[in-house]
Design a protein around this motif. Structure first.
Motif, mmCIF file in Angstrom:
data_model
loop_
_atom_site.group_PDB
_atom_site.id
_atom_site.type_symbol
_atom_site.label_atom_id
_atom_site.label_comp_id
_atom_site.label_asym_id
_atom_site.label_seq_id
_atom_site.Cartn_x
_atom_site.Cartn_y
_atom_site.Cartn_z
ATOM 1 N N PRO A 191 -2.035 6.615 5.321
ATOM 2 C CA PRO A 191 -1.706 6.395 6.734
ATOM 3 C C PRO A 191 -0.297 6.876 7.061
ATOM 4 O O PRO A 191 0.474 7.270 6.186
ATOM 5 N N GLU A 192 0.024 6.825 8.332
ATOM 6 C CA GLU A 192 1.296 7.356 8.840
ATOM 7 C C GLU A 192 2.499 6.817 8.075
ATOM 8 O O GLU A 192 3.492 7.530 7.878
ATOM 9 N N ALA A 193 2.438 5.574 7.632
ATOM 10 C CA ALA A 193 3.569 4.978 6.912
ATOM 11 C C ALA A 193 3.912 5.743 5.639
ATOM 12 O O ALA A 193 5.025 5.617 5.113
ATOM 13 N N HIS A 194 2.965 6.546 5.139
ATOM 14 C CA HIS A 194 3.192 7.329 3.918
ATOM 15 C C HIS A 194 3.112 8.828 4.219
ATOM 16 O O HIS A 194 2.680 9.620 3.372
ATOM 17 N N ARG A 195 3.575 9.189 5.382
ATOM 18 C CA ARG A 195 3.512 10.583 5.830
ATOM 19 C C ARG A 195 4.185 11.537 4.853
ATOM 20 O O ARG A 195 3.775 12.699 4.714
ATOM 21 N N GLU A 196 5.227 11.074 4.165
ATOM 22 C CA GLU A 196 5.939 11.956 3.240
ATOM 23 C C GLU A 196 5.046 12.445 2.105
ATOM 24 O O GLU A 196 5.357 13.454 1.440
ATOM 25 N N LEU A 197 3.916 11.758 1.889
ATOM 26 C CA LEU A 197 2.999 12.152 0.828
ATOM 27 C C LEU A 197 1.871 13.054 1.320
ATOM 28 O O LEU A 197 1.079 13.549 0.507
ATOM 29 N N TRP A 198 1.800 13.291 2.613
ATOM 30 C CA TRP A 198 0.712 14.111 3.144
ATOM 31 C C TRP A 198 0.596 15.481 2.475
ATOM 32 O O TRP A 198 -0.526 15.952 2.252
ATOM 33 N N PRO A 199 1.718 16.154 2.135
ATOM 34 C CA PRO A 199 1.566 17.467 1.483
ATOM 35 C C PRO A 199 0.818 17.411 0.153
ATOM 36 O O PRO A 199 0.358 18.451 -0.336
ATOM 37 N N GLN A 200 0.674 16.218 -0.430
ATOM 38 C CA GLN A 200 -0.029 16.107 -1.707
ATOM 39 C C GLN A 200 -1.538 15.954 -1.553
ATOM 40 O O GLN A 200 -2.274 16.045 -2.541
ATOM 41 N N LEU A 201 -2.000 15.712 -0.325
ATOM 42 C CA LEU A 201 -3.411 15.365 -0.150
ATOM 43 C C LEU A 201 -4.337 16.536 -0.484
ATOM 44 O O LEU A 201 -5.268 16.395 -1.288
ATOM 45 N N VAL A 202 -4.124 17.685 0.115
ATOM 46 C CA VAL A 202 -5.017 18.818 -0.130
ATOM 47 C C VAL A 202 -4.965 19.283 -1.584
ATOM 48 O O VAL A 202 -6.024 19.550 -2.178
ATOM 49 N N PRO A 203 -3.780 19.375 -2.215
ATOM 50 C CA PRO A 203 -3.788 19.720 -3.642
ATOM 51 C C PRO A 203 -4.608 18.745 -4.498
ATOM 52 O O PRO A 203 -5.309 19.170 -5.433
ATOM 53 N N TYR A 205 -7.203 16.985 -3.359
ATOM 54 C CA TYR A 205 -8.588 17.292 -3.035
ATOM 55 C C TYR A 205 -9.083 18.511 -3.822
ATOM 56 O O TYR A 205 -10.229 18.547 -4.271
ATOM 57 N N ARG A 206 -8.246 19.512 -3.976
ATOM 58 C CA ARG A 206 -8.649 20.693 -4.751
ATOM 59 C C ARG A 206 -8.954 20.306 -6.199
ATOM 60 O O ARG A 206 -9.940 20.768 -6.784
ATOM 61 N N GLU A 207 -8.108 19.459 -6.763
ATOM 62 C CA GLU A 207 -8.310 19.040 -8.146
ATOM 63 C C GLU A 207 -9.592 18.216 -8.284
ATOM 64 O O GLU A 207 -10.364 18.394 -9.243
ATOM 65 N N LEU A 208 -9.834 17.310 -7.338
ATOM 66 C CA LEU A 208 -11.050 16.504 -7.381
ATOM 67 C C LEU A 208 -12.292 17.376 -7.178
ATOM 68 O O LEU A 208 -13.327 17.162 -7.818
ATOM 69 N N THR A 209 -12.186 18.349 -6.283
ATOM 70 C CA THR A 209 -13.312 19.257 -6.053
ATOM 71 C C THR A 209 -13.642 20.037 -7.315
ATOM 72 O O THR A 209 -14.812 20.196 -7.677
#
Length: 375
Positions: A191-203, A205-209
């Motif tokens: 959520p927004e409170a952890h916005r600083e971590l958003w750049p890690q989300l897609v990487p 997801y790639r690893e999980l995929t």
């Protein structure tokens, strides 16, 4: 059942367009406090578990949870869901029921999901596996069962490794099951409170995929946006050629233009769109929300099937008389019941959550665009 696939930004099965209509099985494998009428204190699975141990002891608590999981959701629930006209379930998983901190398999969770898959196969339903509580926690809130209310999946390398391994094992176990719909990799991350971590989300997801695709090249993979599955700015490149963007929508006006914008972004990335959670509102709002999805041709999933003392789910389990005593203890606002009294309350709770003892919330069912809504 033919696998559901994404083709040209739309969902298909056997080459024909498909519109999915499902329901979420909240509380069964991942208890949430509000579904027990606990609004603070005992709100996450581990805190509810602590409460139960506190009031009836370790041994009886273990019996309680085995009985709860054998009772709350059964073949009869699956039959009722199919009879209403739903075509799939979204099944929230807590990683603790499937993999230990040391990486060992936990038999209980797998056995329960195996059973669920067979019930769904018998009744023609598909199953979307939803990692609602990843190792370490992906959200930092009660719904992800995190220890410190922080999304440590993104800050703890070991938690990340466990998450990757868990999805590899789940894909290996269920890839050949005819009832499998696909893999919802992370529920409502960051959520927004952890916005600083958003750049890690897609990487991530790639690893999980990659882990899923190493085992299963066939079934859908779903990616939820950040901030309660509403923020998709980090999705700028295709992630997979058989995938969905999943969004959730609660407690705000029904906005067809916004839904179309999400679909446009998904289509630009070669993905389909899936509305994975909405509900918890009045029948009038529910009618507007889910009929708008139908009009737009958006597959959807209603949250959720059953809760204690509710008017916002298809089924409501009656509240045991005196349940407020347990609520007071859960919310640290009273001493709570003694052991004998607590055991009686919990026994009645286990009785009431069985399908045949629940009250049908007809206005909720009639608000949904399913074939059993007006039968």
């Amino acid at each position: 059942m033919e696998p559901v696939r994404c083709r040209d930004g739309e969902l298909t099965a056997g080459g024909a367009p498909v519109l999915l209509r499902g329901v979420g099985i909240g509380n069964w494998l991942l208890p949430e406090g509000y579904m027990w009428r606990f609004t603070k204190g005992a709100t996450s699975p581990r805190r509810i578990e602590h409460l139960i141990r506190e009031v009836i002891g370790e041994e009886d608590a273990a019996v309680f949870w085995r009985t709860f999981r054998a009772t709350f959701f059964t073949r009869d629930d699956v039959a009722a869901i199919a009879a209403l006209g739903f075509d799939h379930i979204r099944l929230p998983l807590n990683s603790r029921l499937f993999i230990t901190a040391g990486g060992e398999d936990v038999a209980e969770g797998h056995e329960l999901v195996d059973r669920c898959f067979e019930w769904c196969r018998e009744h023609g339903l598909r199953v979307l596996l939803d990692l609602h509580a990843a190792p370490g926690g992906q959200t930092g809130a009660n719904i992800d069962d995190s220890v410190a209310d922080l999304p440590e999946l993104f800050t703890d390398g070991h938690a990340r490794e466990l998450c990757v391994e868990l999805w590899r094992r789940l894909a290996r176990r269920y890839r050949s099951h005819p009832a499998l719909l696909g893999y919802d990799l992370l529920n409502e991350p960051l959520p927004e409170a952890h916005r600083e971590l958003w750049p890690q989300l897609v990487p991530l997801y790639r690893e999980l995929t990659d882990a899923v695709r190493a085992e299963d090249p066939e079934h859908l993979v779903m990616y939820e946006g950040a901030h309660w599955a509403t923020e998709f700015s980090m999705f700028t490149e295709p992630l997979d050629d058989n995938a969905c963007l999943q969004f959730h929508h609660y407690w705000s006006p029904v906005d067809a233009e916004r839904f179309e914008a999400i679909r446009s972004r998904a289509a630009s990335l070669g993905m389909a769109t899936y509305m994975g959670e909405s509900g918890e509102n009045s029948p009038e709002w529910l009618h507007s929300m889910f009929h708008t999805c139908e009009e737009l041709g958006l597959s959807w999933n209603f949250w959720c099937w059953k809760k204690l003392g509710t008017t916002t789910s298809p089924l409501s389990a009656p509240v045991p008389e005196g349940w407020a005593e347990l609520v007071a203890l859960a919310e640290a606002e009273g001493d709570g019941p003694d052991r004998e009294r607590a055991a009686k309350l919990l026994s009645e709770f286990l009785h009431n959550i069985q399908l045949e003892h629940c009250d049908t919330q007809t206005p909720v069912i009639q608000a949904l665009p399913i074939r059993g809504a007006h039968s």
